[in-house]
Enzyme design. Structure first.
Site, PDB file in Angstrom:
ATOM      1  N   TYR A 156      53.329  91.758 -27.308  1.00 29.57           N
ATOM      2  CA  TYR A 156      52.707  91.934 -28.431  1.00 29.57           C
ATOM      3  C   TYR A 156      52.951  92.840 -28.980  1.00 29.57           C
ATOM      4  CZ  TYR A 156      48.513  89.589 -30.853  1.00 29.57           C
ATOM      5  OH  TYR A 156      47.909  88.509 -31.570  1.00 29.57           O
ATOM      6  N   LYS A 163      46.441  94.088 -35.027  1.00 29.85           N
ATOM      7  CA  LYS A 163      45.395  92.800 -34.721  1.00 29.85           C
ATOM      8  C   LYS A 163      44.146  94.372 -34.498  1.00 29.85           C
ATOM      9  CE  LYS A 163      46.044  88.546 -34.372  1.00 29.85           C
ATOM     10  NZ  LYS A 163      46.031  87.849 -36.101  1.00 29.85           N
TER      11      LYS A 163
END
Ligand code: NAP
Length: 272
Positions: A156, A163
């Protein structure tokens, strides 16, 4: 009467019917909100216009969030169409595909910049620009995050960093806009098969793992995210701001993962 009756909502980030923003639009429409939409580039215009039509709207504006002039045009166009705005949904993220291949250690300077710009700065820029339209209306803003913000999710990578910054941005913006009566929250959604998700190397394995481990043993849907967004943007959530709310079938509460099969076999004698 719907929970969002009479509210005017701007929805960004619809690429197709699998987009999380589409699930949010569907739920908002069901609850009586009037909707307007943005699309990122000319390729998506027709598709987003069709989707807007499905929800009885012809308010569709171009907004590539990497361009300041698109953001200020959006404000201009929206203020011509509506006398105010109650809700804004930020459902936008981007990182170049190659950033999901190695580890965080391989992140390029350009990849870092563009991911933070599109996925994080856009929330600040759009909130600032749209705020005057929310004047006196106790506005509500929603953005979309993921568990990779707080724990390592292999591959990720820079999006996890983005995020984390996004969730922090939500808290700071919540403070900035509270005195005007507005709220902002993030929904941390479990993995869903969307276009953006398919850029992530090994996404299908992530999906499989999440389904196996979460207490309900199933994937979440865009409709479930939509229903949560309705709550957060409704007056029922009027005291909730700066929050990250998980819509992940409880995945994030789990600490130990792979015992279940062994317990069934070794403790209860199942499958022997
Ligand atoms: P999606 O359908 O691909 O939506 C992503 C949207 O971001 C697309 O409409 C995309 O437009 C838009 N976008 C990218 N760059 C943009 C730019 N420069 N300007 C304006 N819009 C831009 O995928 P999604 O999964 O629904 O993603 C929505 C949000 O949910 C993202 O923040 C994502 O990180 C978050 N999220 C997703 C999951 C998941 O598993 N799917 C889980 C948790 C959180 P283009 O198609 O033109 O690039």
């Amino acid at each position: 009467m719907g929970l969002l009756e009479g509210k005017k909502a701007l929805i960004t980030g619809i690429a197709n019917e699998r987009s999380i923003a589409y699930g949010i639009a569907k739920a908002f429409h069901r609850e009586g909100a009037q909707l307007s939409f943005t699309y990122a580039n000319e390729k998506l215009r027709k598709r987003v216009e069709e989707i807007a039509g499905e929800f009885g709207s012809d308010l569709v504006f171009e907004c590539d969030v990497s361009k300041d002039e698109h953001i200020s045009n959006l404000k201009e166009e929206l203020s011509k169409a509506w006398n105010g705005l109650d809700v804004f949904v930020h459902s936008i993220a981007f990182a170049p595909k190659e950033e999901f291949k190695g580890g965080v250690i391989d992140t390029s300077r350009e990849g870092f910049k563009v991911s933070m710009d599109i996925s994080v700065y856009s929330l600040i820029a759009l909130t600032r620009e749209l705020l005057p339209l929310m004047e006196g209306r106790n506005g509500s803003i929603i953005t979309l995050s993921y568990y990779g913000a707080e724990k390592v999710v292999p591959h990720y990578n820079v999006m996890g960093i983005a995020k984390a910054a996004l969730e922090c941005t939500v808290r700071y913006l919540a403070y900035d806009i509270a005195r005007k009566g507005h709220r902002i929250n993030a929904i941390s959604a479990g993995p869903i098969k969307t276009l953006a998700a398919y850029s992530i190397t090994g996404f299908h394995l992530l999906m499989e793992h999440t389904i196996k481990v979460n207490p309900f043993g199933r994937a979440i849907t865009i409709e479930e995210v939509g229903d949560t967004a309705v709550f957060l943007c409704s007056d029922w959530a009027r005291a909730i701001t700066g929050e990250v709310l998980y819509v992940d079938n409880g995945y994030h509460i789990m600490g130990v993962f792979d015992r279940e099969e062994r317990i069934k076999r070794e403790v209860f004698g199942e499958g022997q």
